[in-house]
Design a protein around this motif. Structure first.
Motif, mmCIF file in Angstrom:
data_model
loop_
_atom_site.group_PDB
_atom_site.id
_atom_site.type_symbol
_atom_site.label_atom_id
_atom_site.label_comp_id
_atom_site.label_asym_id
_atom_site.label_seq_id
_atom_site.Cartn_x
_atom_site.Cartn_y
_atom_site.Cartn_z
ATOM 1 N N LYS A 8 0.852 -1.196 0.000
ATOM 2 C CA LYS A 8 0.000 0.000 0.000
ATOM 3 C C LYS A 8 0.879 1.235 0.000
ATOM 4 N N MET A 22 1.205 4.477 1.874
ATOM 5 C CA MET A 22 0.718 4.999 3.141
ATOM 6 C C MET A 22 1.345 6.357 3.426
ATOM 7 N N SER A 47 -2.518 8.428 -1.433
ATOM 8 C CA SER A 47 -2.446 7.286 -0.524
ATOM 9 C C SER A 47 -3.620 6.321 -0.608
ATOM 10 N N ASP A 48 -3.329 5.092 -0.188
ATOM 11 C CA ASP A 48 -4.378 4.121 0.117
ATOM 12 C C ASP A 48 -4.753 4.216 1.591
ATOM 13 N N ARG A 49 -3.743 4.589 2.390
ATOM 14 C CA ARG A 49 -3.940 4.663 3.835
ATOM 15 C C ARG A 49 -3.292 5.942 4.354
ATOM 16 N N HIS A 90 -8.726 4.855 5.529
ATOM 17 C CA HIS A 90 -8.637 4.146 4.251
ATOM 18 C C HIS A 90 -9.176 5.026 3.146
ATOM 19 N N TYR A 91 -8.497 5.052 2.022
ATOM 20 C CA TYR A 91 -9.012 5.772 0.864
ATOM 21 C C TYR A 91 -8.717 4.930 -0.364
ATOM 22 N N ASP A 92 -9.756 4.334 -0.941
ATOM 23 C CA ASP A 92 -9.530 3.305 -1.947
ATOM 24 C C ASP A 92 -9.961 3.707 -3.348
ATOM 25 N N THR A 144 -13.102 12.394 2.550
ATOM 26 C CA THR A 144 -11.940 11.816 3.230
ATOM 27 C C THR A 144 -11.013 12.917 3.724
#
Lengths: 253, 265
Positions: B44, B46, B212-214, B230-232, B250
């Motif tokens: 990920k 991060m 980021s994903d996290r 979390h941001y997906d 987010t």
């Protein structure tokens, strides 16, 4: 008229003015011509001395001594400088000694070196090397100590060993300062060599030439020898600057 | 008990990449970390975000071994740092690249340290340059390049060893805005292509969320994880991503937590 193009000639203005004033002073006999010969007489003495007389031999002798002493100084001082610079504690513990002897006029060491090495070439070379070495040592040590911490960390993060960091990073980081030290060192070595040639039983060298011409009252020869010494000092500085620009291309950037 | 090869591979895929346990660090005037626990997820991107001086950079510096922790354990798949390959990108690229080496030799340097033969080094550098689609004359020295190009060189230098994990300490904060936008795209591109576990310290919330994903939100020191957001959103993300509702909410959520933590100080 293209003024921009003429600007490259600016450095010559001072020289031309000096020669003009000098010519006027000598032709009007404002100063006793025995004390100050004309530019023409001086440069004639310089030309014949350098290419047909003893001045050329003396010039070469002084070059040799200055170069030898600088090389000896560099060989001794650069490794020690790196060693001292790589540990700030080590440097602090000998800093006073370095500063003390760096501040001691090397000419004050002549008698001592005379006792140690006799009246030959060795004394002149070693005294000059002594003076130059301390200047180089000081600069190299500071160059290593002031190596960018980030750059050292960057090498460490990439897995470089201590020895590799020293070799690949600290050594190269110290190069600009090392060259400052070498340039100052060679200038100081020349000063010491010329003074040594004047006073400690010399038979050759620019210092001896200046001194002897003055004793014999051969003023054009004396001025010629002074100019030769000046040209040598300027030339050595230029030589080291050129080497520096070539090998330490990143310096100051 | 013995696991089948498949089970082991699956476990490796989902297990955290880095485990931080009981991390403590004191500086002269403050306790920055006190018994800090955290797991960095695998594969990920991060970001670490938090109030000024909370120890964002300190955290990745300790993980990457730039300076030691007072106490605690940091393991990478159960192994210590010296067993793994990682890349680190400094904020101050000017002082992190080697001005006496050309851009090419800068990128190849970590391979040289690892003892990779010259031929192979050259191939690897050419490969990384091609994969990033970089159009810089690599014979230039760093001081002949723009700031962004220099930072790109130091990012490639970090990537050339095929790192298992990539650390970036505010990598774009010394660049102008135009270059920052360009470099974000470069970093995203690297991540999309390699899915290398990446830890980014950022002081720009928009950048942190966008990339980021996290997002790890830290409290004031002694730092503790306040929330792991979390941001997906799918990649590649674009300017349009930043106008979407999920991005905005987010970011707003992170900002709210951040301001709450700042006010506590």
């Amino acid at each position: 008229m293209n003024w921009k193009r003429l600007e490259v000639l600016l450095p010559l203005v001072g020289v031309v003015v000096l020669l003009a004033v000098w010519s006027v002073v000598t032709s009007l006999r404002i100063v006793d011509p025995v004390l100050l010969p004309s530019p023409a007489a001086t440069f004639k003495a310089l030309w014949t001395g350098m290419f047909h007389g003893k001045l050329g031999v003396d010039f070469i002798k002084t070059v040799e001594r200055t170069i030898y002493s600088t090389i000896i100084a560099a060989i001794v001082a650069i490794p020690f400088g790196i060693l001292l610079g790589s540990s700030e504690r080590l440097y602090r513990s000998v800093e006073f000694l370095i500063d003390f002897f760096r501040s001691t006029p090397a000419s004050a060491m002549f008698p001592l070196f005379l006792v140690l090495f006799g009246v030959g070439d060795r004394t002149k070379i070693f005294v000059a090397a002594f003076g130059a070495a301390l200047v180089i040592l000081f600069n190299v040590a500071y160059g290593v100590m002031n190596a960018r911490k980030t750059r050292i960390l960057a090498a460490k993060v990439m897995g470089a060993s201590r020895l590799r960091v020293l070799w690949d990073v600290m050594l190269l980081e110290s190069m600009p300062a090392t060259f400052v030290g070498l340039r100052n060192g060679v200038s100081l070595a020349l000063v010491i060599v010329v003074v040594a040639e004047m006073f400690i039983g010399s038979v050759d060298g620019l210092g001896q030439r200046v001194f002897e011409a003055q004793q014999m009252f051969e003023m054009p020869d004396m001025y010629a020898a002074i100019f030769a010494a000046g040209a040598l000092g300027y030339g050595l500085n230029l030589l080291f600057l050129t080497i520096e620009r070539r090998f330490v291309h990143w310096s100051g950037k | 008990m013995e696991l089948s090869a498949n089970a082991r591979a699956a476990a490796t895929r989902t297990a955290p990449h880095v485990t931080i346990r009981g991390l403590s660090k004191r500086f002269a005037d403050a306790t920055i970390y006190d018994n800090f626990d955290f797991d960095i997820p695998r594969g990920k991107l991060m970001s670490v975000f938090g109030p000024n001086g909370c120890g964002k950079s300190t955290l990745i510096n300790m993980i990457a071994g730039l300076f030691p922790a007072d106490k605690g354990e940091i393991l990478f798949d159960g192994q210590p740092l010296n067993k793994i390959k990682f890349g680190y990108v400094f904020q101050n690229y000017r002082e992190a690249v080697f001005p006496w080496l050309s851009a090419f030799d800068n990128i190849a340097y970590p391979l040289k340290v690892m003892g990779v033969p010259k031929k192979e080094r050259n191939l690897k550098v050419e490969k990384i340059v091609a994969s990033l689609n970089v159009k810089i004359d690599l014979n230039l020295y760093p001081y002949q390049m723009s700031g962004g190009q220099q930072q790109l060189v130091s990012i490639m230098r970090a990537l050339v060893v095929d790192p298992e994990i990539l650390f970036l300490d505010e990598p774009f904060s010394a660049l102008d805005y135009e270059m920052t936008l360009f470099m974000r795209e470069q970093l995203q591109r690297v991540f999309v292509e390699t899915h290398t576990t990446t830890v980014l310290v950022s002081h720009d919330l928009e950048e942190a969320v966008y990339l980021s994903d996290r997002i790890l939100l830290l409290s004031r020191h002694p730092a503790r994880p306040v929330e792991f957001v979390h941001y997906d959103a799918p990649r590649p993300r674009t300017d349009k991503t930043m106008t979407e509702a999920e991005f905005i909410s987010t970011k707003a959520h992170c900002l709210e937590i951040f301001q709450r933590e700042v006010r506590k100080g």
